[in-house]
Design a protein around this motif. Structure first.
Motif, PDB file in Angstrom:
ATOM      1  N   TRP A 210       0.864  -1.179   0.000  1.00 46.27           N
ATOM      2  CA  TRP A 210       0.000   0.000   0.000  1.00 46.27           C
ATOM      3  C   TRP A 210       0.904   1.233   0.000  1.00 46.27           C
ATOM      4  O   TRP A 210       1.803   1.342   0.832  1.00 46.27           O
ATOM      5  CB  TRP A 210      -0.898   0.024   1.234  1.00 46.27           C
ATOM      6  CG  TRP A 210      -2.040  -0.936   1.183  1.00 46.27           C
ATOM      7  CD1 TRP A 210      -2.096  -2.180   1.731  1.00 46.27           C
ATOM      8  CD2 TRP A 210      -3.299  -0.727   0.549  1.00 46.27           C
ATOM      9  NE1 TRP A 210      -3.307  -2.763   1.479  1.00 46.27           N
ATOM     10  CE2 TRP A 210      -4.075  -1.887   0.757  1.00 46.27           C
ATOM     11  CE3 TRP A 210      -3.867   0.331  -0.170  1.00 46.27           C
ATOM     12  CZ2 TRP A 210      -5.382  -2.019   0.266  1.00 46.27           C
ATOM     13  CZ3 TRP A 210      -5.150   0.197  -0.656  1.00 46.27           C
ATOM     14  CH2 TRP A 210      -5.894  -0.972  -0.439  1.00 46.27           C
ATOM     15  N   PHE A 211       0.648   2.122  -0.917  1.00 48.41           N
ATOM     16  CA  PHE A 211       1.397   3.368  -1.027  1.00 48.41           C
ATOM     17  C   PHE A 211       0.416   4.521  -0.902  1.00 48.41           C
ATOM     18  O   PHE A 211      -0.790   4.349  -1.073  1.00 48.41           O
ATOM     19  CB  PHE A 211       2.100   3.456  -2.390  1.00 48.41           C
ATOM     20  CG  PHE A 211       3.236   2.486  -2.558  1.00 48.41           C
ATOM     21  CD1 PHE A 211       2.989   1.137  -2.817  1.00 48.41           C
ATOM     22  CD2 PHE A 211       4.552   2.906  -2.463  1.00 48.41           C
ATOM     23  CE1 PHE A 211       4.028   0.227  -2.970  1.00 48.41           C
ATOM     24  CE2 PHE A 211       5.604   2.014  -2.616  1.00 48.41           C
ATOM     25  CZ  PHE A 211       5.332   0.679  -2.878  1.00 48.41           C
ATOM     26  N   ARG A 212       0.940   5.699  -0.628  1.00 50.45           N
ATOM     27  CA  ARG A 212       0.089   6.876  -0.623  1.00 50.45           C
ATOM     28  C   ARG A 212       0.854   8.062  -1.197  1.00 50.45           C
ATOM     29  O   ARG A 212       2.066   8.118  -1.128  1.00 50.45           O
ATOM     30  CB  ARG A 212      -0.419   7.207   0.774  1.00 50.45           C
ATOM     31  CG  ARG A 212       0.632   7.630   1.782  1.00 50.45           C
ATOM     32  CD  ARG A 212       0.000   7.779   3.160  1.00 50.45           C
ATOM     33  NE  ARG A 212       0.960   8.162   4.186  1.00 50.45           N
ATOM     34  CZ  ARG A 212       0.681   8.236   5.491  1.00 50.45           C
ATOM     35  NH1 ARG A 212      -0.540   7.934   5.921  1.00 50.45           N
ATOM     36  NH2 ARG A 212       1.603   8.610   6.360  1.00 50.45           N
ATOM     37  N   GLN A 213       0.067   8.963  -1.769  1.00 51.55           N
ATOM     38  CA  GLN A 213       0.646  10.156  -2.361  1.00 51.55           C
ATOM     39  C   GLN A 213      -0.203  11.353  -2.000  1.00 51.55           C
ATOM     40  O   GLN A 213      -1.385  11.426  -2.368  1.00 51.55           O
ATOM     41  CB  GLN A 213       0.742  10.010  -3.880  1.00 51.55           C
ATOM     42  CG  GLN A 213       1.472  11.154  -4.555  1.00 51.55           C
ATOM     43  CD  GLN A 213       1.806  10.845  -6.004  1.00 51.55           C
ATOM     44  OE1 GLN A 213       1.217   9.959  -6.635  1.00 51.55           O
ATOM     45  NE2 GLN A 213       2.776  11.549  -6.554  1.00 51.55           N
TER      46      GLN A 213
ATOM     47  N   VAL B  84      -3.961  10.116  -1.610  1.00 47.94           N
ATOM     48  CA  VAL B  84      -4.508   9.059  -2.450  1.00 47.94           C
ATOM     49  C   VAL B  84      -3.733   7.788  -2.125  1.00 47.94           C
ATOM     50  O   VAL B  84      -2.501   7.786  -2.132  1.00 47.94           O
ATOM     51  CB  VAL B  84      -4.386   9.393  -3.947  1.00 47.94           C
ATOM     52  CG1 VAL B  84      -4.904   8.232  -4.801  1.00 47.94           C
ATOM     53  CG2 VAL B  84      -5.143  10.674  -4.268  1.00 47.94           C
ATOM     54  N   TYR B  85      -4.475   6.738  -1.834  1.00 51.15           N
ATOM     55  CA  TYR B  85      -3.871   5.476  -1.451  1.00 51.15           C
ATOM     56  C   TYR B  85      -3.955   4.493  -2.625  1.00 51.15           C
ATOM     57  O   TYR B  85      -5.008   4.326  -3.241  1.00 51.15           O
ATOM     58  CB  TYR B  85      -4.574   4.897  -0.228  1.00 51.15           C
ATOM     59  CG  TYR B  85      -4.176   5.575   1.050  1.00 51.15           C
ATOM     60  CD1 TYR B  85      -4.573   6.882   1.326  1.00 51.15           C
ATOM     61  CD2 TYR B  85      -3.372   4.929   1.986  1.00 51.15           C
ATOM     62  CE1 TYR B  85      -4.187   7.535   2.487  1.00 51.15           C
ATOM     63  CE2 TYR B  85      -2.987   5.561   3.159  1.00 51.15           C
ATOM     64  CZ  TYR B  85      -3.399   6.860   3.401  1.00 51.15           C
ATOM     65  OH  TYR B  85      -3.015   7.484   4.562  1.00 51.15           O
ATOM     66  N   TYR B  86      -2.831   3.841  -2.892  1.00 53.99           N
ATOM     67  CA  TYR B  86      -2.735   2.889  -3.986  1.00 53.99           C
ATOM     68  C   TYR B  86      -2.313   1.528  -3.460  1.00 53.99           C
ATOM     69  O   TYR B  86      -1.454   1.439  -2.576  1.00 53.99           O
ATOM     70  CB  TYR B  86      -1.672   3.327  -4.992  1.00 53.99           C
ATOM     71  CG  TYR B  86      -1.911   4.663  -5.637  1.00 53.99           C
ATOM     72  CD1 TYR B  86      -1.460   5.837  -5.064  1.00 53.99           C
ATOM     73  CD2 TYR B  86      -2.587   4.749  -6.865  1.00 53.99           C
ATOM     74  CE1 TYR B  86      -1.670   7.063  -5.658  1.00 53.99           C
ATOM     75  CE2 TYR B  86      -2.796   5.981  -7.473  1.00 53.99           C
ATOM     76  CZ  TYR B  86      -2.347   7.122  -6.858  1.00 53.99           C
ATOM     77  OH  TYR B  86      -2.552   8.339  -7.461  1.00 53.99           O
ATOM     78  N   CYS B  87      -2.875   0.489  -4.026  1.00 56.09           N
ATOM     79  CA  CYS B  87      -2.318  -0.834  -3.766  1.00 56.09           C
ATOM     80  C   CYS B  87      -1.523  -1.268  -4.994  1.00 56.09           C
ATOM     81  O   CYS B  87      -1.786  -0.826  -6.121  1.00 56.09           O
ATOM     82  CB  CYS B  87      -3.396  -1.847  -3.415  1.00 56.09           C
ATOM     83  SG  CYS B  87      -4.510  -2.290  -4.747  1.00 56.09           S
ATOM     84  N   ALA B  88      -0.549  -2.110  -4.743  1.00 54.96           N
ATOM     85  CA  ALA B  88       0.328  -2.587  -5.796  1.00 54.96           C
ATOM     86  C   ALA B  88       0.691  -4.031  -5.512  1.00 54.96           C
ATOM     87  O   ALA B  88       0.729  -4.459  -4.362  1.00 54.96           O
ATOM     88  CB  ALA B  88       1.581  -1.722  -5.878  1.00 54.96           C
TER      89      ALA B  88
ATOM     90  N   GLY C 191      -6.119   3.972  -7.346  1.00 56.84           N
ATOM     91  CA  GLY C 191      -6.049   4.830  -6.173  1.00 56.84           C
ATOM     92  C   GLY C 191      -7.412   5.178  -5.609  1.00 56.84           C
ATOM     93  O   GLY C 191      -8.416   5.203  -6.327  1.00 56.84           O
ATOM     94  N   THR C 192      -7.434   5.426  -4.311  1.00 55.03           N
ATOM     95  CA  THR C 192      -8.653   5.855  -3.636  1.00 55.03           C
ATOM     96  C   THR C 192      -8.292   6.982  -2.669  1.00 55.03           C
ATOM     97  O   THR C 192      -7.283   6.917  -1.967  1.00 55.03           O
ATOM     98  CB  THR C 192      -9.335   4.683  -2.906  1.00 55.03           C
ATOM     99  OG1 THR C 192     -10.585   5.126  -2.358  1.00 55.03           O
ATOM    100  CG2 THR C 192      -8.483   4.116  -1.782  1.00 55.03           C
TER     101      THR C 192
END
Length: 124
Positions: free
Chosen positions: A36-39, A93-97, A117-118
């Protein structure tokens, strides 16, 4: 090809909780490590948490340790990020990878597939 879709974002007050879900389609999810990443606006994308294929190894960035928990349900091809005690600085914004054979969970370049992203917004 693996397609990832994140859900569960939204607006929450500081101290509240959200659970993000990352669902995979196209093939099984159970042989991929997931991160999980966030930007945040104007900032680079950064790792938040990650889970090994089995789920036995996890990683959390210092800013979320003790508040966030990553878990996975391979049978349902879904990975979760439970976020508690949310703070305004968690807004992003949170992304899964997902990726295979990762050496470094924290390196976004090692991940093969990304969701769209969400948005998570935490109000003070």
């Amino acid at each position: 090809q693996v397609q990832l879709v994140e859900t569960g974002g939204g607006l929450v007050q500081a101290g509240g909780s959200l659970r993000l879900s990352c669902s995979a389609s196209g093939r099984t999810f159970d042989d991929y490590a997931v991160g999980w990443f966030r930007q945040a606006p104007g900032k680079e994308r950064k790792i938040v948490a990650a889970s090994s294929v089995s789920g036995s190894d996890t990683f959390y960035t210092d800013a979320v340790k003790g508040r966030f928990t990553v878990s996975r349900d391979n049978a349902k091809t879904t990975v979760y990020l439970q976020m508690n005690s949310l703070k305004p600085e968690d807004t992003a914004v949170y992304y899964c990878a997902a990726g295979r054979g990762l050496y470094d969970f924290t390196d976004s370049r090692e991940y093969w597939y990304w969701g769209q992203g969400t948005q998570v917004t935490v109000s003070s």
